[in-house]
Design a protein around this motif. Structure first.
Motif, short mmCIF file in Angstrom:
data_model
loop_
_atom_site.label_atom_id
_atom_site.label_comp_id
_atom_site.label_asym_id
_atom_site.label_seq_id
_atom_site.Cartn_x
_atom_site.Cartn_y
_atom_site.Cartn_z
N ARG A 180 0.85 -1.19 0.00
CA ARG A 180 0.00 0.00 0.00
C ARG A 180 0.89 1.23 0.00
O ARG A 180 2.01 1.20 0.49
CB ARG A 180 -0.97 -0.01 1.17
CG ARG A 180 -0.34 -0.01 2.51
CD ARG A 180 -1.40 -0.03 3.57
NE ARG A 180 -0.84 -0.67 4.76
CZ ARG A 180 -1.39 -0.62 5.93
NH1 ARG A 180 -2.54 -0.03 6.09
NH2 ARG A 180 -0.83 -1.21 6.95
N LYS A 215 2.79 4.53 0.94
CA LYS A 215 3.27 4.98 2.23
C LYS A 215 2.49 6.21 2.67
O LYS A 215 2.33 7.16 1.92
CB LYS A 215 4.75 5.32 2.11
CG LYS A 215 5.39 5.68 3.42
CD LYS A 215 6.88 5.87 3.23
CE LYS A 215 7.53 6.18 4.56
NZ LYS A 215 8.96 6.33 4.44
N LYS A 216 1.99 6.15 3.89
CA LYS A 216 1.23 7.27 4.43
C LYS A 216 2.17 8.11 5.29
O LYS A 216 2.89 7.60 6.13
CB LYS A 216 0.07 6.77 5.29
CG LYS A 216 -0.79 7.87 5.84
CD LYS A 216 -2.02 7.33 6.51
CE LYS A 216 -2.89 8.48 7.00
NZ LYS A 216 -4.10 7.99 7.65
N GLN A 274 -3.57 -0.54 18.11
CA GLN A 274 -4.74 0.32 17.94
C GLN A 274 -4.36 1.64 17.27
O GLN A 274 -5.07 2.11 16.38
CB GLN A 274 -5.41 0.59 19.29
CG GLN A 274 -6.08 -0.61 19.90
CD GLN A 274 -6.47 -0.39 21.35
OE1 GLN A 274 -5.89 0.46 22.04
NE2 GLN A 274 -7.45 -1.16 21.83
N ALA A 293 -1.82 2.18 15.33
CA ALA A 293 -1.45 1.92 13.93
C ALA A 293 -2.69 1.77 13.07
O ALA A 293 -2.77 2.35 11.97
CB ALA A 293 -0.58 0.67 13.85
N THR A 294 -3.64 1.02 13.54
CA THR A 294 -4.88 0.82 12.79
C THR A 294 -5.63 2.13 12.60
O THR A 294 -6.08 2.46 11.50
CB THR A 294 -5.79 -0.20 13.51
OG1 THR A 294 -5.07 -1.44 13.64
CG2 THR A 294 -7.08 -0.44 12.75
N SER A 295 -5.73 2.89 13.67
CA SER A 295 -6.43 4.17 13.62
C SER A 295 -5.78 5.15 12.65
O SER A 295 -6.45 5.86 11.92
CB SER A 295 -6.47 4.78 15.03
OG SER A 295 -7.00 6.07 15.00
N ALA A 296 -4.44 5.16 12.63
CA ALA A 296 -3.71 6.09 11.75
C ALA A 296 -3.54 5.55 10.34
O ALA A 296 -3.15 6.28 9.44
CB ALA A 296 -2.35 6.40 12.35
N GLY A 297 -3.82 4.26 10.16
CA GLY A 297 -3.66 3.67 8.83
C GLY A 297 -2.22 3.43 8.44
O GLY A 297 -1.86 3.54 7.27
N VAL A 298 -1.39 3.14 9.45
CA VAL A 298 0.03 2.89 9.20
C VAL A 298 0.43 1.56 9.83
O VAL A 298 -0.33 0.94 10.56
CB VAL A 298 0.91 4.03 9.77
CG1 VAL A 298 0.63 5.34 9.06
CG2 VAL A 298 0.75 4.17 11.26
N ASP A 299 1.64 1.15 9.54
CA ASP A 299 2.18 -0.08 10.09
C ASP A 299 2.57 0.12 11.56
O ASP A 299 2.90 1.23 11.98
CB ASP A 299 3.42 -0.46 9.26
CG ASP A 299 3.91 -1.84 9.59
OD1 ASP A 299 5.00 -1.93 10.19
OD2 ASP A 299 3.23 -2.82 9.24
N ARG A 300 2.58 -0.96 12.32
CA ARG A 300 2.97 -0.90 13.73
C ARG A 300 4.38 -0.35 13.89
O ARG A 300 4.66 0.38 14.84
CB ARG A 300 2.89 -2.29 14.36
CG ARG A 300 1.48 -2.82 14.55
CD ARG A 300 1.48 -4.29 15.00
NE ARG A 300 2.39 -4.57 16.09
CZ ARG A 300 2.04 -4.58 17.39
NH1 ARG A 300 0.80 -4.33 17.72
NH2 ARG A 300 2.93 -4.84 18.31
#
Length: 114
Positions: free
Chosen positions: A13, A15-16, A39, A41-48
């Motif tokens: 995907r 890179k954000k 949480q 990472a998921t909320s921000a739409g990025v990798d851990r």
């Protein structure tokens, strides 16, 4: 997944890039215990790993700023404090060189050095 699916590379995907304020908000959530790394990472739409890096950079930055802070020097950056310390050391060394030059001159006049 079939064996033919395994040979097809997965698309990465895009890179954000998070803004500084978004990173700060994420860091605050982590510090307050409002979110876990997963949480956030998921909320921000990025990798851990991005969240882990944000946390480490925030910690390093805070430690650097705290180490550079000196009582009675509000508003001075770490660079300003370091520059002041370096200038004080230059002045100290300059005085030492002058003192040694005087001693050398006196020794030469006494004939102690040829």
């Amino acid at each position: 997944m079939s064996t033919s699916d395994a040979s097809v590379p997965r698309k990465r995907r895009p890179k954000k890039v998070l803004s500084a304020s978004a990173k700060y908000e994420i860091w605050l959530q982590l510090v307050r215990g409002e979110a876990t790394i997963g949480q956030a990472a998921t909320s921000a739409g990025v990798d851990r790993s991005t969240i882990i890096r944000v946390r480490q950079v925030a910690k390093d930055g805070a430690l650097t700023a705290l180490a550079a802070s000196r009582p009675g020097t509000p508003g001075k950056s770490a660079r300003d404090v370091e520059l002041e310390e370096a200038n004080a050391e230059i002045d100290r060394l300059g005085e030492a060189v002058k003192e040694l030059a005087v001693k050398l001159t006196l020794l030469e006049k006494k004939g102690g050095l040829d």
